[in-house]
Design a protein around this motif. Structure first.
Motif, PDB file in Angstrom:
ATOM      1  N   ASN A  39       0.842  -1.193   0.000  1.00  0.00           N
ATOM      2  CA  ASN A  39       0.000   0.000   0.000  1.00  0.00           C
ATOM      3  C   ASN A  39       0.884   1.252   0.000  1.00  0.00           C
ATOM      4  O   ASN A  39       1.653   1.476   0.947  1.00  0.00           O
ATOM      5  CB  ASN A  39      -0.875  -0.019   1.259  1.00  0.00           C
ATOM      6  N   PRO A  40       0.845   2.074  -1.060  1.00  0.00           N
ATOM      7  CA  PRO A  40       1.736   3.246  -1.138  1.00  0.00           C
ATOM      8  C   PRO A  40       1.499   4.247  -0.005  1.00  0.00           C
ATOM      9  O   PRO A  40       2.427   4.960   0.393  1.00  0.00           O
ATOM     10  CB  PRO A  40       1.420   3.841  -2.512  1.00  0.00           C
ATOM     11  N   TRP A  41       0.274   4.309   0.525  1.00  0.00           N
ATOM     12  CA  TRP A  41      -0.010   5.225   1.637  1.00  0.00           C
ATOM     13  C   TRP A  41       0.834   4.854   2.846  1.00  0.00           C
ATOM     14  O   TRP A  41       1.449   5.698   3.478  1.00  0.00           O
ATOM     15  CB  TRP A  41      -1.503   5.153   1.966  1.00  0.00           C
ATOM     16  N   PHE A  42       0.868   3.561   3.176  1.00  0.00           N
ATOM     17  CA  PHE A  42       1.681   3.096   4.287  1.00  0.00           C
ATOM     18  C   PHE A  42       3.166   3.240   3.975  1.00  0.00           C
ATOM     19  O   PHE A  42       3.959   3.635   4.838  1.00  0.00           O
ATOM     20  CB  PHE A  42       1.364   1.633   4.608  1.00  0.00           C
ATOM     21  N   ARG A  43       3.550   2.908   2.750  1.00  0.00           N
ATOM     22  CA  ARG A  43       4.975   2.968   2.391  1.00  0.00           C
ATOM     23  C   ARG A  43       5.555   4.363   2.630  1.00  0.00           C
ATOM     24  O   ARG A  43       6.636   4.511   3.199  1.00  0.00           O
ATOM     25  CB  ARG A  43       5.169   2.562   0.921  1.00  0.00           C
ATOM     26  N   GLU A  44       4.833   5.383   2.200  1.00  0.00           N
ATOM     27  CA  GLU A  44       5.326   6.756   2.364  1.00  0.00           C
ATOM     28  C   GLU A  44       5.405   7.147   3.836  1.00  0.00           C
ATOM     29  O   GLU A  44       6.365   7.794   4.271  1.00  0.00           O
ATOM     30  CB  GLU A  44       4.424   7.726   1.602  1.00  0.00           C
ATOM     31  N   ARG A  45       4.420   6.764   4.610  1.00  0.00           N
ATOM     32  CA  ARG A  45       4.435   7.138   6.034  1.00  0.00           C
ATOM     33  C   ARG A  45       5.505   6.390   6.815  1.00  0.00           C
ATOM     34  O   ARG A  45       6.116   6.946   7.729  1.00  0.00           O
ATOM     35  CB  ARG A  45       3.036   6.915   6.632  1.00  0.00           C
ATOM     36  N   PHE A  46       5.752   5.143   6.465  1.00  0.00           N
ATOM     37  CA  PHE A  46       6.850   4.420   7.105  1.00  0.00           C
ATOM     38  C   PHE A  46       8.200   5.069   6.765  1.00  0.00           C
ATOM     39  O   PHE A  46       9.080   5.187   7.611  1.00  0.00           O
ATOM     40  CB  PHE A  46       6.859   2.953   6.656  1.00  0.00           C
ATOM     41  N   LYS A  47       8.333   5.503   5.521  1.00  0.00           N
ATOM     42  CA  LYS A  47       9.574   6.154   5.104  1.00  0.00           C
ATOM     43  C   LYS A  47       9.783   7.453   5.865  1.00  0.00           C
ATOM     44  O   LYS A  47      10.888   7.743   6.362  1.00  0.00           O
ATOM     45  CB  LYS A  47       9.528   6.418   3.598  1.00  0.00           C
ATOM     46  N   ASP A  48       8.727   8.264   5.993  1.00  0.00           N
ATOM     47  CA  ASP A  48       8.823   9.525   6.729  1.00  0.00           C
ATOM     48  C   ASP A  48       9.140   9.293   8.200  1.00  0.00           C
ATOM     49  O   ASP A  48       9.804  10.112   8.846  1.00  0.00           O
ATOM     50  CB  ASP A  48       7.513  10.312   6.602  1.00  0.00           C
ATOM     51  N   GLN A  49       8.675   8.157   8.722  1.00  0.00           N
ATOM     52  CA  GLN A  49       8.890   7.836  10.129  1.00  0.00           C
ATOM     53  C   GLN A  49      10.313   7.347  10.398  1.00  0.00           C
ATOM     54  O   GLN A  49      10.761   7.281  11.545  1.00  0.00           O
ATOM     55  CB  GLN A  49       7.879   6.754  10.547  1.00  0.00           C
ATOM     56  N   GLY A  50      11.026   6.990   9.321  1.00  0.00           N
ATOM     57  CA  GLY A  50      12.374   6.458   9.490  1.00  0.00           C
ATOM     58  C   GLY A  50      12.405   4.950   9.625  1.00  0.00           C
ATOM     59  O   GLY A  50      13.420   4.380  10.051  1.00  0.00           O
TER      60      GLY A  50
END
Length: 476
Positions: A445-456
């Motif tokens: 899910n790209p929504w989760f992927r981006e937020r995990f990336k922002d979270q480190g």
């Protein structure tokens, strides 16, 4: 099938032209027949007769054109061909144009066509265990033709062709080795389709047929989905296949765990003063001031020893696995991996599986076979129910790693991410995993992927070695 705009030159008797370009035309005939057979079940009489003439003129058996003949059966009758199939499509340094053996190119084209047709033209309808075993053997010959070991490509994603190789292959033979990163997953998909077309329950009820099945990820998925409908001999055979597959994968993963790094040295622990730990180079260096040039002797005041102790803080590993249908490969791999880490000293492993409900599989974590038998594949995904089981297990966040395996297509996405972010903020190491399959393909899910990336905490996907490396660094 789309007809070619330019057909190979055929003589009046519908055989390849024997002129200056005859060998090129012969190769075209063989490859047009291959395409026709792949995309149209109807036999093209002209191409069949022309191909037969080419094969016989090349000194090859006519059985190469029989779609029902396996490569194994041909090699059994003509053992001299085994060596020609090996490495048939591997790249090779390009030869000078004047030195090309065009007749040999035609011969190789006939062999290539046979392997590709047997592997990629799987027909339709019900598949028997014998047909599946035959396809697996032919796929093994394709892998050998590409320079791989049988079974190496199916379910794997090796690297592509090295730079500097000849993209044309051996004298006019297609070099499919450049497509290896895509061929492997395609072979796995074809095998999975064949397994789905099998009357698996009937096969499992026959010990002889069941013994001919080769355990694979696609087969294990079918067994896990249907296990509640099996009984007696069929259930016993299904369990035996699952056990064989689990043991084979566990052996590979255990080797990867042993090869991975094992944590930092603990220098707070004095080195053990035994001979095997003696640091001879450091001892000599530190005592060089005691060198007596007259006697040519080095007097040693102090011996130095190597540190070998490693940090052994008790660690907790919490593995949460999405058991929906799209994550079967990852679930099987991670269940086995969890059992391996559970066998390490001072590592406390917990395992939770979920779809719209969650189940704590920790009591069986040391036995992946028993764990898998307690899973229920399919259904939707609601990670919040799994989080409700996982959060109480994080008693000491600094000594806890949470591995969450899913494609993250969730019903309650925002709520679940907030819960995951809270775990990360607590000091626990949070590792989101989108795919740890051998093929390395997954839709996250790209929504989760981006937020995990922002979270480190970027999503891990690809080969399971990546996850092994992350876990060993933390748990070592």
């Amino acid at each position: 099938m789309t007809r070619p705009t330019t057909e190979p030159a055929l003589g009046p008797d519908r055989t390849p032209d024997s002129g200056a370009d005859g060998d090129a035309n012969r190769r075209q005939v063989l490859y047009w027949r291959l395409l026709a057979r792949l995309f149209d079940p109807e036999e093209q009489a002209a191409l069949e007769s022309a191909s037969l003439a080419v094969v016989e003129e090349s000194g090859l058996p006519a059985a190469l054109l029989d779609p029902a003949a396996s490569v194994d059966s041909i090699v059994q009758r003509h053992p001299e061909l085994a060596g020609e199939f090996d490495g048939l499509m591997t790249p090779e340094t390009a030869s000078e144009p004047d030195g090309r053996d065009r007749a040999a190119e035609v011969r190789r084209a006939a062999l290539v066509s046979k392997v590709l047709l047997n592997v990629f033209a799987t027909g339709s309808g019900t598949v028997t265990a014998g047909q599946l075993a035959g396809w697996q053997a032919d796929a093994g010959w394709l892998e050998r033709a590409l320079g791989c070991r049988p079974g190496e490509l199916r379910g794997t994603r090796p690297g592509g062709t090295a730079a500097g190789t000849n993209p044309g292959g051996r004298g006019g033979t297609p070099d499919l080795s450049t497509l290896i990163p895509w061929i492997g997953p395609e072979l796995a998909d074809i095998e999975a389709g064949l397994v789905k077309r099998m009357r698996l329950r009937e096969v499992l009820a026959d010990p002889g047929l069941a013994a001919r099945l080769t355990p694979s990820m696609s087969l294990i998925e079918q067994l896990l989905r249907d296990k509640d409908n099996l009984s007696g001999v069929a259930l016993a055979n299904a369990k035996a296949l699952i056990r064989r597959f689990v043991d084979e994968v566990a052996e590979v993963l255990r080797t990867q765990v042993e090869k991975a790094s094992v944590g930092a040295l603990d220098r707070s622990v004095p080195p053990k003063r035994v001979f095997r730990n003696l640091d001879l180079d450091r001892t000599i260096w530190k005592n060089l001031t005691n060198w007596d040039p007259e006697q040519e002797r080095l007097y040693v005041d102090r011996l130095y020893y190597r540190h070998t102790a490693r940090k052994t803080t008790p660690q907790r590993l919490v593995v949460v696995v999405d058991q929906s249908g799209s994550m079967v490969d990852s679930m099987v791999n991670c269940t086995i991996l969890a059992s391996i880490f559970a066998g390490l000293p001072r590592v406390d492993v917990h395992l939770v599986a979920y779809d719209t409900r969650a189940v704590d599989l920790t009591p069986w974590v040391h036995d992946p076979f028993e764990t898998l038998l307690r899973t229920n594949l399919g259904g939707g995904t609601d990670g919040t129910v799994a989080m409700a089981l996982a959060q109480p297990k994080i008693a000491e966040p600094r000594n806890t790693v949470v591995v969450w395996i899913s494609d993250f297509y969730e019903w309650n996405g925002e709520q679940l991410f907030e819960q995951m972010a809270a775990v990360h903020r607590s000091g626990a190491k949070f590792i989101p995993v989108g795919s740890v399959t051998s093929a390395g393909r997954a839709s996250v899910n790209p929504w989760f992927r981006e937020r995990f990336k922002d979270q480190g905490t970027p999503v891990i996907s690809g080969h399971i070695r990546k996850l092994v490396h992350e876990l060993k660094n933390f748990l070592g």
